[in-house]
Design a protein around this motif. Structure first.
Motif, PDB file in Angstrom:
ATOM      1  N   ASP A  37      92.360  37.162  55.269  1.00 42.44           N
ATOM      2  CA  ASP A  37      93.132  35.931  55.121  1.00 42.44           C
ATOM      3  C   ASP A  37      94.494  36.297  54.537  1.00 42.44           C
ATOM      4  O   ASP A  37      94.601  37.197  53.700  1.00 42.44           O
ATOM      5  CB  ASP A  37      92.414  34.943  54.195  1.00 42.44           C
ATOM      6  N   THR A  38      95.519  35.595  54.974  1.00 48.64           N
ATOM      7  CA  THR A  38      96.863  35.920  54.494  1.00 48.64           C
ATOM      8  C   THR A  38      97.476  34.724  53.775  1.00 48.64           C
ATOM      9  O   THR A  38      97.222  33.578  54.115  1.00 48.64           O
ATOM     10  CB  THR A  38      97.799  36.297  55.666  1.00 48.64           C
ATOM     11  N   LEU A  39      98.244  35.042  52.770  1.00 45.91           N
ATOM     12  CA  LEU A  39      99.049  34.027  52.080  1.00 45.91           C
ATOM     13  C   LEU A  39     100.500  34.484  52.147  1.00 45.91           C
ATOM     14  O   LEU A  39     100.794  35.650  51.906  1.00 45.91           O
ATOM     15  CB  LEU A  39      98.636  33.907  50.609  1.00 45.91           C
ATOM     16  N   ASN A  40     101.378  33.577  52.466  1.00 38.72           N
ATOM     17  CA  ASN A  40     102.793  33.916  52.504  1.00 38.72           C
ATOM     18  C   ASN A  40     103.521  33.219  51.373  1.00 38.72           C
ATOM     19  O   ASN A  40     103.355  32.017  51.159  1.00 38.72           O
ATOM     20  CB  ASN A  40     103.407  33.493  53.841  1.00 38.72           C
ATOM     21  N   PHE A  41     104.313  33.977  50.681  1.00 38.03           N
ATOM     22  CA  PHE A  41     105.102  33.445  49.579  1.00 38.03           C
ATOM     23  C   PHE A  41     106.555  33.357  50.039  1.00 38.03           C
ATOM     24  O   PHE A  41     107.136  34.364  50.462  1.00 38.03           O
ATOM     25  CB  PHE A  41     104.982  34.402  48.391  1.00 38.03           C
ATOM     26  N   ALA A  42     107.091  32.168  50.017  1.00 34.96           N
ATOM     27  CA  ALA A  42     108.479  31.973  50.463  1.00 34.96           C
ATOM     28  C   ALA A  42     109.350  31.709  49.252  1.00 34.96           C
ATOM     29  O   ALA A  42     109.120  30.746  48.524  1.00 34.96           O
ATOM     30  CB  ALA A  42     108.544  30.797  51.423  1.00 34.96           C
ATOM     31  N   PRO A  43     110.327  32.558  49.025  1.00 36.52           N
ATOM     32  CA  PRO A  43     111.074  32.456  47.773  1.00 36.52           C
ATOM     33  C   PRO A  43     111.797  31.122  47.585  1.00 36.52           C
ATOM     34  O   PRO A  43     111.872  30.601  46.484  1.00 36.52           O
ATOM     35  CB  PRO A  43     112.073  33.612  47.874  1.00 36.52           C
ATOM     36  N   SER A  44     112.268  30.537  48.660  1.00 38.10           N
ATOM     37  CA  SER A  44     113.087  29.340  48.483  1.00 38.10           C
ATOM     38  C   SER A  44     112.280  28.166  47.952  1.00 38.10           C
ATOM     39  O   SER A  44     112.808  27.266  47.342  1.00 38.10           O
ATOM     40  CB  SER A  44     113.738  28.953  49.811  1.00 38.10           C
ATOM     41  N   THR A  45     110.993  28.184  48.223  1.00 39.08           N
ATOM     42  CA  THR A  45     110.186  27.051  47.792  1.00 39.08           C
ATOM     43  C   THR A  45     109.276  27.458  46.634  1.00 39.08           C
ATOM     44  O   THR A  45     108.223  26.881  46.424  1.00 39.08           O
ATOM     45  CB  THR A  45     109.299  26.558  48.944  1.00 39.08           C
ATOM     46  N   SER A  46     109.686  28.440  45.885  1.00 39.15           N
ATOM     47  CA  SER A  46     108.753  29.055  44.951  1.00 39.15           C
ATOM     48  C   SER A  46     108.988  28.642  43.520  1.00 39.15           C
ATOM     49  O   SER A  46     109.975  28.000  43.170  1.00 39.15           O
ATOM     50  CB  SER A  46     108.890  30.571  45.029  1.00 39.15           C
ATOM     51  N   SER A  47     108.050  29.071  42.704  1.00 34.82           N
ATOM     52  CA  SER A  47     108.135  28.830  41.277  1.00 34.82           C
ATOM     53  C   SER A  47     109.289  29.583  40.637  1.00 34.82           C
ATOM     54  O   SER A  47     109.666  29.294  39.517  1.00 34.82           O
ATOM     55  CB  SER A  47     106.837  29.280  40.604  1.00 34.82           C
ATOM     56  N   LEU A  48     109.835  30.560  41.378  1.00 36.31           N
ATOM     57  CA  LEU A  48     110.928  31.332  40.795  1.00 36.31           C
ATOM     58  C   LEU A  48     112.088  30.419  40.443  1.00 36.31           C
ATOM     59  O   LEU A  48     112.753  30.579  39.430  1.00 36.31           O
ATOM     60  CB  LEU A  48     111.401  32.403  41.766  1.00 36.31           C
ATOM     61  N   SER A  49     112.312  29.435  41.313  1.00 36.53           N
ATOM     62  CA  SER A  49     113.400  28.509  41.026  1.00 36.53           C
ATOM     63  C   SER A  49     113.054  27.655  39.813  1.00 36.53           C
ATOM     64  O   SER A  49     113.893  26.966  39.272  1.00 36.53           O
ATOM     65  CB  SER A  49     113.667  27.627  42.242  1.00 36.53           C
ATOM     66  N   LYS A  50     111.815  27.688  39.417  1.00 36.64           N
ATOM     67  CA  LYS A  50     111.406  26.952  38.223  1.00 36.64           C
ATOM     68  C   LYS A  50     111.382  27.854  36.994  1.00 36.64           C
ATOM     69  O   LYS A  50     110.872  27.474  35.957  1.00 36.64           O
ATOM     70  CB  LYS A  50     110.022  26.335  38.427  1.00 36.64           C
ATOM     71  N   GLY A  51     111.858  29.067  37.113  1.00 36.81           N
ATOM     72  CA  GLY A  51     112.010  29.928  35.946  1.00 36.81           C
ATOM     73  C   GLY A  51     110.863  30.883  35.695  1.00 36.81           C
ATOM     74  O   GLY A  51     110.858  31.589  34.696  1.00 36.81           O
ATOM     75  N   GLU A  52     109.877  30.910  36.580  1.00 35.15           N
ATOM     76  CA  GLU A  52     108.757  31.826  36.386  1.00 35.15           C
ATOM     77  C   GLU A  52     109.233  33.260  36.633  1.00 35.15           C
ATOM     78  O   GLU A  52     110.053  33.508  37.510  1.00 35.15           O
ATOM     79  CB  GLU A  52     107.640  31.471  37.366  1.00 35.15           C
ATOM     80  N   THR A  53     108.699  34.209  35.880  1.00 39.64           N
ATOM     81  CA  THR A  53     109.073  35.596  36.111  1.00 39.64           C
ATOM     82  C   THR A  53     108.320  36.143  37.312  1.00 39.64           C
ATOM     83  O   THR A  53     107.295  35.609  37.733  1.00 39.64           O
ATOM     84  CB  THR A  53     108.728  36.480  34.897  1.00 39.64           C
ATOM     85  N   ILE A  54     108.851  37.236  37.856  1.00 41.81           N
ATOM     86  CA  ILE A  54     108.217  37.865  39.014  1.00 41.81           C
ATOM     87  C   ILE A  54     106.813  38.348  38.665  1.00 41.81           C
ATOM     88  O   ILE A  54     105.869  38.185  39.441  1.00 41.81           O
ATOM     89  CB  ILE A  54     109.090  39.039  39.495  1.00 41.81           C
ATOM     90  N   LEU A  55     106.649  38.925  37.500  1.00 39.65           N
ATOM     91  CA  LEU A  55     105.313  39.399  37.111  1.00 39.65           C
ATOM     92  C   LEU A  55     104.341  38.230  36.998  1.00 39.65           C
ATOM     93  O   LEU A  55     103.173  38.348  37.369  1.00 39.65           O
ATOM     94  CB  LEU A  55     105.369  40.162  35.779  1.00 39.65           C
ATOM     95  N   ASP A  56     104.819  37.110  36.495  1.00 42.29           N
ATOM     96  CA  ASP A  56     103.924  35.956  36.388  1.00 42.29           C
ATOM     97  C   ASP A  56     103.548  35.429  37.769  1.00 42.29           C
ATOM     98  O   ASP A  56     102.400  35.013  37.993  1.00 42.29           O
ATOM     99  CB  ASP A  56     104.575  34.861  35.538  1.00 42.29           C
ATOM    100  N   THR A  57     104.496  35.464  38.700  1.00 43.64           N
ATOM    101  CA  THR A  57     104.161  35.065  40.068  1.00 43.64           C
ATOM    102  C   THR A  57     103.079  35.991  40.622  1.00 43.64           C
ATOM    103  O   THR A  57     102.092  35.535  41.216  1.00 43.64           O
ATOM    104  CB  THR A  57     105.411  35.138  40.971  1.00 43.64           C
ATOM    105  N   ALA A  58     103.247  37.291  40.424  1.00 45.42           N
ATOM    106  CA  ALA A  58     102.258  38.243  40.919  1.00 45.42           C
ATOM    107  C   ALA A  58     100.902  37.996  40.258  1.00 45.42           C
ATOM    108  O   ALA A  58      99.860  38.032  40.911  1.00 45.42           O
ATOM    109  CB  ALA A  58     102.729  39.675  40.666  1.00 45.42           C
ATOM    110  N   LYS A  59     100.922  37.713  38.961  1.00 48.08           N
ATOM    111  CA  LYS A  59      99.644  37.485  38.271  1.00 48.08           C
ATOM    112  C   LYS A  59      98.980  36.188  38.748  1.00 48.08           C
ATOM    113  O   LYS A  59      97.755  36.090  38.751  1.00 48.08           O
ATOM    114  CB  LYS A  59      99.859  37.485  36.755  1.00 48.08           C
ATOM    115  N   THR A  60      99.795  35.226  39.136  1.00 49.83           N
ATOM    116  CA  THR A  60      99.215  34.009  39.702  1.00 49.83           C
ATOM    117  C   THR A  60      98.468  34.330  40.992  1.00 49.83           C
ATOM    118  O   THR A  60      97.336  33.886  41.200  1.00 49.83           O
ATOM    119  CB  THR A  60     100.324  32.970  39.961  1.00 49.83           C
ATOM    120  N   TYR A  61      99.099  35.130  41.865  1.00 52.66           N
ATOM    121  CA  TYR A  61      98.422  35.493  43.113  1.00 52.66           C
ATOM    122  C   TYR A  61      97.210  36.373  42.852  1.00 52.66           C
ATOM    123  O   TYR A  61      96.204  36.287  43.560  1.00 52.66           O
ATOM    124  CB  TYR A  61      99.415  36.121  44.107  1.00 52.66           C
ATOM    125  N   LEU A  62      97.302  37.208  41.827  1.00 54.57           N
ATOM    126  CA  LEU A  62      96.135  37.978  41.415  1.00 54.57           C
ATOM    127  C   LEU A  62      94.988  37.051  41.019  1.00 54.57           C
ATOM    128  O   LEU A  62      93.851  37.204  41.475  1.00 54.57           O
ATOM    129  CB  LEU A  62      96.512  38.874  40.228  1.00 54.57           C
TER     130      LEU A  62
END
Lengths: 356, 356, 356
Positions: free
Chosen positions: A75-100
């Motif tokens: 199964d695949t999940l695609n992360f699109a930066p424009s619609t992501s939590s990054l624009s909400k201030g989340e760090t990249i490591l936290d995004t990765a840990k969320t997917y983890l």
């Protein structure tokens, strides 16, 4: 298929061993056979999740990984930066840990900053989790799957039944263009020099690595033309480690095209980022093409059956003339894309099986 | 299901034969049955790849194709223009060839320029590859799957067990609105006139095709009102070929709504692109609705059991009054969407099986 | 797994019964077991379609629902607002009806306006169709699946074998931050008070609900500090219905952090929307952190084994100190994300089986 694979993450080719290259090539070759069937799927990664975290967007590479994962039944999940939590201030490591935490088994990561995949891999290791991280391009650092698909494309051409690294020994390979900013070139340097091939870099001085320039003798700086400006890079002074190679790495630098092309077996052109021009690193696309564009005429310097590669997307008429790009007798560009799916299947498969 | 299908690409309905229409309708009807089951999937295209290359974005049509592909068990790839290599200067043909090289079996293509799907299909044929190209809307040219789903919606209403083209013979069908800019209308003209139906076009003169105007007698130009301004378009002068139709195509042009609606069996309204107004082709949405909007009152001119279609998305209160749109006794809008999935499954299935 | 479930839509937790909470918790727990296997899929929703209609974009929540659906073997459709028909003037209800007509079985809906999922559910019911609607966050109203995953995270911690609502009876739970604008808080209020827990809200007065303020005695307005400003909200005057709860809901309001934290078993911090500052509701992030940020030091007021939750994405160093967030001994943030997939599988499963 019974292989040994102990590499949890695939971040760089700097320390790949010949055995690892050969395992990737042989595994990819077995998947190439799967892809030639009408039903191109295998159940290998069924129920596992491959997350494509493309902080820097790329339809081409993301589609290639997505298709590779789907053909392994993941199964695949695609992360699109424009619609992501990054624009909400989340760090990249936290995004990765969320997917983890969601249950991702393999993360395929692209980011415009060098080192991000490594940082995420370090964090996964620190957490003691079994997630594999695959670098799908980080800044100007590395793009290992691209170099491996280039290697697969070349070696299957040389031996379709048994592609392996040593087939490139003493072949001459020219890499032409914006070496300085190219993660593709950087990964290819590791794999191609590890094979025992002679690798010749050619490009305008402004687009060649500073790192290498430091190892060019001072009196040579600024020269161009044949013979002069041609340097052996992996000298005793080389900053590069050469682990695992049974022979010295052979790397040469040229500030003009001709010495790189002469008797070359393969010519890899690199994509020219047009934004380099605004940085005054290039006079014009036309002038670039005149000096470093690959044309049918220039290929006459090479071996008669020379093949041309390009990682895509191509600026037609800039890095390579349009007719040459479309000529299946010398262009391997389509095969590279096809190889990409097989090689990425192999990498996902090997990473997935290393978890067992 | 045993069908004969020799069409590799589906680009236009201009040369569709009655047999082809009937094959699509019957195949779609068998998939309609599949869709009524709880488990709505069939393994037909397992392991095959359908790439949705929507250079012009459209969530609605893309979702319909994606769902059709998934229900045939195909893997799908979505190409999003904003994140694509196009912004990096790659040509459209090169993008298509990249998806070809990845292993795409069927390409579903939408583009704002007419002719792009045809150009890609030509390139695939030139390359000698077995990839099928489906036009999902190209500029103001054609949108074959929309016209086929319209046809399926109407014919299954007339005969749910055995929908076929001839059911429309001598039916009166009005197409209302911005015919000039509508690829939906253009595809529908081919299918509906091929059926032997009487097709009546009605719209403001500024939104009717120039092509047709040329075939309106000079003395009639500029007239409007009932009777005058009503022309038989497919005359001996018609620029349209009429291959494969067992009878002359019957097409009429009206600059007012009433003669088109009188005794009509079906009324197709077209979406009004609001940007037409800025081009001064339309006075106002309100005035458009007053002249060409479909309302319950105006439907009294039609047959008592007249049905209304619209390709969506609808501007409520512009092309059609809101209450009418929501009235299941006369609106077929929801059925059109449902038909869309069955028809697109049929098209993908037929294209897929033509490869064998 | 044999469960009774009669709720067609999941829009709000306001009228959830204890039995319903327990059914969700037990179902999610059985899926948690599935997720611990190597092959994490079950065929429950094979052939069914889950459409994620995220009118407000959210990669995190959308990925969680997408993964939950895929692990139940459903097909998924993603609706991206930027490329949607909405920009073409289609109404939200018409968009939903389009996805209905395509064959969607469950719609997961997020929208920046409160009440949109309810409106779509009403329309589906009016049409007499069997589609389930799940509210994935609507404006400042509710976010039921987030509250349920919070509940699941807490109760599985208390009893991994048999998580159920009554485990929270008489536990003290602090919810800290921007309660006023938080749909997460609003849904959690229903579930946590239904459990018999004591729920303590703490935040700056500008970020506490007006609704509650109305039920704070006039003479108390504007006070802060311990003891004062602490109010029992669910009084005889409470505007909240308390159906289905076997005991009075216990809810307290604090304008400072300390009384909420004292002896708390769980602390839920809420995401601070930075845009609140431009509305002059907050002086600065630093000052907010000083007053309401959760730090290791402040947690000393709580029970020794207190746990901290946050719905994510976290502004590190604002709502919670960075070291605390990463401390697995007290942070449940990762477990919340993991719980999210299991709980959403449970909700989709229950909604899907309610159709039988």
């Amino acid at each position: 298929m019974s292989v040994t694979w102990n590499r949890h993450h695939i971040l760089s080719l700097a320390d790949f061993t010949p055995d690892e290259y050969d395992t990737v090539l042989q595994t990819a070759n077995s998947f190439r056979e799967v892809l030639s069937r009408r039903t191109k799927k295998v159940p290998t990664l069924q129920g596992q999740v491959v997350a494509n975290l493309f902080f820097e967007s790329s339809t081409r590479t993301r589609s290639s990984f997505e298709l590779a994962a789907k053909r392994l039944s993941a199964d695949t999940l695609n992360f699109a930066p424009s619609t992501s939590s990054l624009s909400k201030g989340e760090t990249i490591l936290d995004t990765a840990k969320t997917y983890l935490a969601m249950g991702t088994d393999i993360m395929v990561i692209r980011h415009r900053e060098a080192g991000v995949p490594q940082a995420i891999a370090n964090e996964m290791d620190r957490l003691g989790v079994k997630v594999g991280v695959l670098n799908a391009g980080d800044g100007q650092h590395e793009h290992p799957s691209q170099a491996l698909l280039d290697l697969f494309t070349i070696t299957t051409l040389l031996d379709p039944e048994h592609p392996h690294l040593a087939l490139l020994k003493d072949k001459k390979i020219a890499i032409v263009g914006d070496i300085l900013h190219s993660r593709v070139a950087r990964s290819n340097l590791w794999s191609l020099t590890a094979s025992g091939a002679e690798v010749h870099l050619a490009g305008p001085p402004t687009l060649l690595p500073q790192l290498f320039a430091d190892y060019v003798g001072g009196e040579e700086r600024g020269v161009s033309g044949e013979g002069r400006g041609t340097q052996t890079i992996f000298s005793p002074h080389t900053p590069y480690p050469t682990p695992h190679t049974p022979h010295p790495r052979k790397l040469f630098l040229h500030w003009s095209l001709e010495p790189a092309l002469r008797d070359a077996d393969f010519v890899m052109t690199l994509r020219l980022q047009k934004e380099r021009m605004t940085g005054h690193l290039l006079p014009s696309l036309r002038e670039y093409h005149q000096q470093f564009g690959i044309t049918r005429d220039r290929l006459k310097l090479c071996k008669p059956d020379v093949k041309v590669l390009h990682p895509g997307p191509v600026n037609r008429g800039v890095e390579i003339s349009s007719d040459l790009m479309d000529d299946p007798r010398c262009s391997l560009i389509s095969q590279q894309v096809t190889s990409g799916v097989a090689v990425r299947m192999a990498l996902l498969y090997l990473m997935g099986s290393s978890k067992l």
